[in-house]
Design a protein around this motif. Structure first.
Motif, PDB file in Angstrom:
ATOM      1  N   ALA A 213      83.945  62.151  18.380  1.00  0.00           N
ATOM      2  CA  ALA A 213      85.186  62.329  17.624  1.00  0.00           C
ATOM      3  C   ALA A 213      86.232  63.035  18.468  1.00  0.00           C
ATOM      4  N   GLY A 214      87.490  62.712  18.203  1.00  0.00           N
ATOM      5  CA  GLY A 214      88.597  63.324  18.915  1.00  0.00           C
ATOM      6  C   GLY A 214      89.809  62.421  18.879  1.00  0.00           C
ATOM      7  N   PRO A 215      90.875  62.808  19.542  1.00  0.00           N
ATOM      8  CA  PRO A 215      92.124  62.044  19.474  1.00  0.00           C
ATOM      9  C   PRO A 215      92.103  60.772  20.309  1.00  0.00           C
ATOM     10  N   CYS A 216      92.937  59.832  19.941  1.00  0.00           N
ATOM     11  CA  CYS A 216      93.086  58.614  20.736  1.00  0.00           C
ATOM     12  C   CYS A 216      93.488  58.977  22.153  1.00  0.00           C
ATOM     13  N   SER A 217      94.459  59.878  22.279  1.00  0.00           N
ATOM     14  CA  SER A 217      94.891  60.312  23.604  1.00  0.00           C
ATOM     15  C   SER A 217      95.027  61.827  23.643  1.00  0.00           C
ATOM     16  N   VAL A 218      94.728  62.371  24.800  1.00  0.00           N
ATOM     17  CA  VAL A 218      94.925  63.801  25.031  1.00  0.00           C
ATOM     18  C   VAL A 218      96.424  64.028  25.229  1.00  0.00           C
ATOM     19  N   GLU A 219      96.974  64.977  24.470  1.00  0.00           N
ATOM     20  CA  GLU A 219      98.422  65.207  24.520  1.00  0.00           C
ATOM     21  C   GLU A 219      98.777  66.548  25.165  1.00  0.00           C
ATOM     22  N   THR A 220      98.218  67.622  24.636  1.00  0.00           N
ATOM     23  CA  THR A 220      98.492  68.966  25.143  1.00  0.00           C
ATOM     24  C   THR A 220      97.201  69.774  25.124  1.00  0.00           C
ATOM     25  N   GLU A 221      97.208  70.895  25.810  1.00  0.00           N
ATOM     26  CA  GLU A 221      96.038  71.777  25.803  1.00  0.00           C
ATOM     27  C   GLU A 221      95.748  72.268  24.390  1.00  0.00           C
ATOM     28  N   GLU A 222      96.798  72.676  23.679  1.00  0.00           N
ATOM     29  CA  GLU A 222      96.604  73.186  22.319  1.00  0.00           C
ATOM     30  C   GLU A 222      96.026  72.101  21.408  1.00  0.00           C
ATOM     31  N   GLN A 223      96.545  70.879  21.542  1.00  0.00           N
ATOM     32  CA  GLN A 223      96.071  69.778  20.686  1.00  0.00           C
ATOM     33  C   GLN A 223      94.599  69.501  20.892  1.00  0.00           C
ATOM     34  N   ILE A 224      94.169  69.316  22.147  1.00  0.00           N
ATOM     35  CA  ILE A 224      92.778  68.934  22.388  1.00  0.00           C
ATOM     36  C   ILE A 224      91.827  70.088  22.086  1.00  0.00           C
ATOM     37  N   MET A 225      92.248  71.317  22.355  1.00  0.00           N
ATOM     38  CA  MET A 225      91.409  72.475  22.046  1.00  0.00           C
ATOM     39  C   MET A 225      91.187  72.612  20.544  1.00  0.00           C
ATOM     40  N   THR A 226      92.272  72.468  19.787  1.00  0.00           N
ATOM     41  CA  THR A 226      92.189  72.608  18.332  1.00  0.00           C
ATOM     42  C   THR A 226      91.285  71.542  17.726  1.00  0.00           C
ATOM     43  N   ILE A 227      91.502  70.296  18.138  1.00  0.00           N
ATOM     44  CA  ILE A 227      90.706  69.189  17.585  1.00  0.00           C
ATOM     45  C   ILE A 227      89.242  69.319  18.006  1.00  0.00           C
ATOM     46  N   ALA A 228      88.998  69.678  19.250  1.00  0.00           N
ATOM     47  CA  ALA A 228      87.618  69.818  19.728  1.00  0.00           C
ATOM     48  C   ALA A 228      86.855  70.843  18.898  1.00  0.00           C
ATOM     49  N   LYS A 229      87.486  71.969  18.631  1.00  0.00           N
ATOM     50  CA  LYS A 229      86.828  73.013  17.834  1.00  0.00           C
ATOM     51  C   LYS A 229      86.604  72.543  16.397  1.00  0.00           C
ATOM     52  N   ASP A 230      87.567  71.809  15.852  1.00  0.00           N
ATOM     53  CA  ASP A 230      87.453  71.323  14.472  1.00  0.00           C
ATOM     54  C   ASP A 230      86.306  70.324  14.328  1.00  0.00           C
ATOM     55  N   VAL A 231      86.241  69.331  15.219  1.00  0.00           N
ATOM     56  CA  VAL A 231      85.202  68.305  15.080  1.00  0.00           C
ATOM     57  C   VAL A 231      83.819  68.882  15.379  1.00  0.00           C
ATOM     58  N   GLN A 232      83.761  69.842  16.296  1.00  0.00           N
ATOM     59  CA  GLN A 232      82.479  70.495  16.565  1.00  0.00           C
ATOM     60  C   GLN A 232      81.985  71.234  15.324  1.00  0.00           C
ATOM     61  N   ALA A 233      82.889  71.928  14.641  1.00  0.00           N
ATOM     62  CA  ALA A 233      82.517  72.667  13.437  1.00  0.00           C
ATOM     63  C   ALA A 233      82.012  71.737  12.343  1.00  0.00           C
ATOM     64  N   SER A 234      82.483  70.499  12.348  1.00  0.00           N
ATOM     65  CA  SER A 234      82.064  69.523  11.328  1.00  0.00           C
ATOM     66  C   SER A 234      80.780  68.791  11.700  1.00  0.00           C
ATOM     67  N   GLY A 235      80.296  68.991  12.939  1.00  0.00           N
ATOM     68  CA  GLY A 235      79.028  68.380  13.332  1.00  0.00           C
ATOM     69  C   GLY A 235      79.118  67.281  14.368  1.00  0.00           C
ATOM     70  N   ALA A 236      80.293  67.048  14.944  1.00  0.00           N
ATOM     71  CA  ALA A 236      80.406  66.043  16.006  1.00  0.00           C
ATOM     72  C   ALA A 236      79.550  66.468  17.200  1.00  0.00           C
ATOM     73  N   THR A 237      78.971  65.485  17.877  1.00  0.00           N
ATOM     74  CA  THR A 237      78.095  65.785  19.015  1.00  0.00           C
ATOM     75  C   THR A 237      78.733  65.445  20.361  1.00  0.00           C
ATOM     76  N   PHE A 238      79.864  64.724  20.339  1.00  0.00           N
ATOM     77  CA  PHE A 238      80.588  64.382  21.560  1.00  0.00           C
ATOM     78  C   PHE A 238      82.088  64.474  21.285  1.00  0.00           C
ATOM     79  N   LEU A 239      82.858  64.785  22.325  1.00  0.00           N
ATOM     80  CA  LEU A 239      84.317  64.809  22.223  1.00  0.00           C
ATOM     81  C   LEU A 239      84.876  63.570  22.892  1.00  0.00           C
ATOM     82  N   ARG A 240      85.580  62.729  22.118  1.00  0.00           N
ATOM     83  CA  ARG A 240      86.249  61.576  22.698  1.00  0.00           C
ATOM     84  C   ARG A 240      87.744  61.889  22.816  1.00  0.00           C
TER      85      ARG A 240
END
Length: 337
Positions: free
Chosen positions: A99-126
């Motif tokens: 799980a993760g964004p279609c495209s990496v945009e900014t450091e804040e964006q990818i960091m925020t999403i990575a932490k969110d999907v990890q908390a929900s149980g995602a096992t990989f960051l796309r």
């Protein structure tokens, strides 16, 4: 051609058959289980007489394989393959959720999403660093800077990185920095790229082409495996049909079909299949129900302002709710999230 050895065949007898096969110019793909030993012949088998092989006391039977793909064929490898990625695996009882964004945009964006999907149980960051786009004027990704941001997110969360490669010129960077290298639908039959990836030992997520048959997908996997890299994961992401309401048409029947034909794991991409965020949940649930080994889902914290494919991205809150529902369906199928 597959040589099935008798259960009590000795190692000496097996090696004798193997030496004979190699002397005739074929490679051997060996598969051993608790009660079986299979010798899969790869190459030109026209010079090999199946009846002569069958005449050996240690040989149970010889099977002629009609399909053009060999190493990807379930006949060569009866049990499901599990692809190891660090301390995780793809294809086992536990579903792999990328799980993760279609495209990496900014450091804040990818960091925020990575932490969110990890908390929900995602096992990989796309996340896309290099983006193939229909229009040359569309955002093409942050490229190497995007890879650096993905590495930062991995360091923060521990989530392995899944991202798409576009060119053979990027292979060294991807081998060093990426955990699962994705080959996109448009590159499924980029045979130079597939051959080059076959020389690596990195797990490859191979997406089905827009108008490709299941056999063509398996033949593309064969290109990678023939080069020596058998760490291949297949991905059904929807195919092009006459229907225009959705971005593509998700071929759910492909999952059980591929499972019958091949031992390789199968991941489903409901985001690209539909192109509509509100369809991601029902398609994801259906994919798990028909036997998919995992999902790759686009998640964005601000879809309305996403730089790429916001209309098919779900929010972290919706992803969290989806994960809860998927866990129930997975349990019914004797799987787990």
């Amino acid at each position: 051609m597959i040589v099935v050895m008798k259960p009590k065949a000795s190692l000496e007898e097996i090696n004798k058959i193997k030496a004979k096969i190699i002397s005739l110019g074929c490679e051997i793909h060996e598969s051993n289980g608790a009660n079986y030993s299979l010798l899969g012949l790869v190459g030109d088998t026209s010079r090999i007489d199946a009846h002569l092989l069958q005449a050996n006391d240690s040989v149970e039977k010889v099977i002629i394989v009609q399909e053009p793909y060999k190493k990807a064929n379930r006949l060569f490898h009866p049990e499901n393959s599990e692809i190891i990625v660090g301390d995780r695996s793809i294809g086992g009882k536990k579903l792999s959720i990328m799980a993760g964004p279609c495209s990496v945009e900014t450091e804040e964006q990818i960091m925020t999403i990575a932490k969110d999907v990890q908390a929900s149980g995602a096992t990989f960051l796309r996340g896309g660093a290099f983006k193939p786009r229909t229009s040359p004027y569309s955002f093409q990704g942050l490229e190497k800077h995007g890879l650096e941001l993905l590495k930062m997110a991995k360091k923060e969360t521990g989530l392995p990185i899944v991202t798409e490669i576009m060119s053979t010129s990027h292979i060294d960077d991807f081998v060093e920095d990426v955990d699962v290298i994705q080959v996109g639908a448009r590159n499924m039959q980029n045979f130079d790229l597939l051959k080059a990836l076959g020389k690596t030992n990195k797990p490859i997520l191979l997406k089905r082409g827009l108008s490709s048959t299941i056999e063509e997908l398996l033949m593309s996997a064969e290109y990678i495996m023939a080069g020596g890299n058998e760490n291949v994961i297949l991905c059904e992401r929807g195919i092009r049909t006459f229907e225009k309401y959705t971005r593509n048409t998700l071929d759910l029947s492909a999952i059980p079909a591929i499972k019958k034909l091949s031992h390789l794991p199968v991941i489903v991409d409901p985001s690209h299949a539909a192109g509509l965020w509100w369809m991601v949940e029902p398609l994801a649930k259906a994919a798990v129900a028909v036997g998919a080994d995992g999902l790759i889902v686009e998640v964005h914290n601000d879809p309305a302002n996403a730089w790429c494919d916001g209309n098919q991205s779900i929010t972290p809150e919706r992803f969290n709710n989806l994960m809860k529902k998927l866990s129930v369906i997975a349990e019914v199928e004797d799987r787990e999230i």
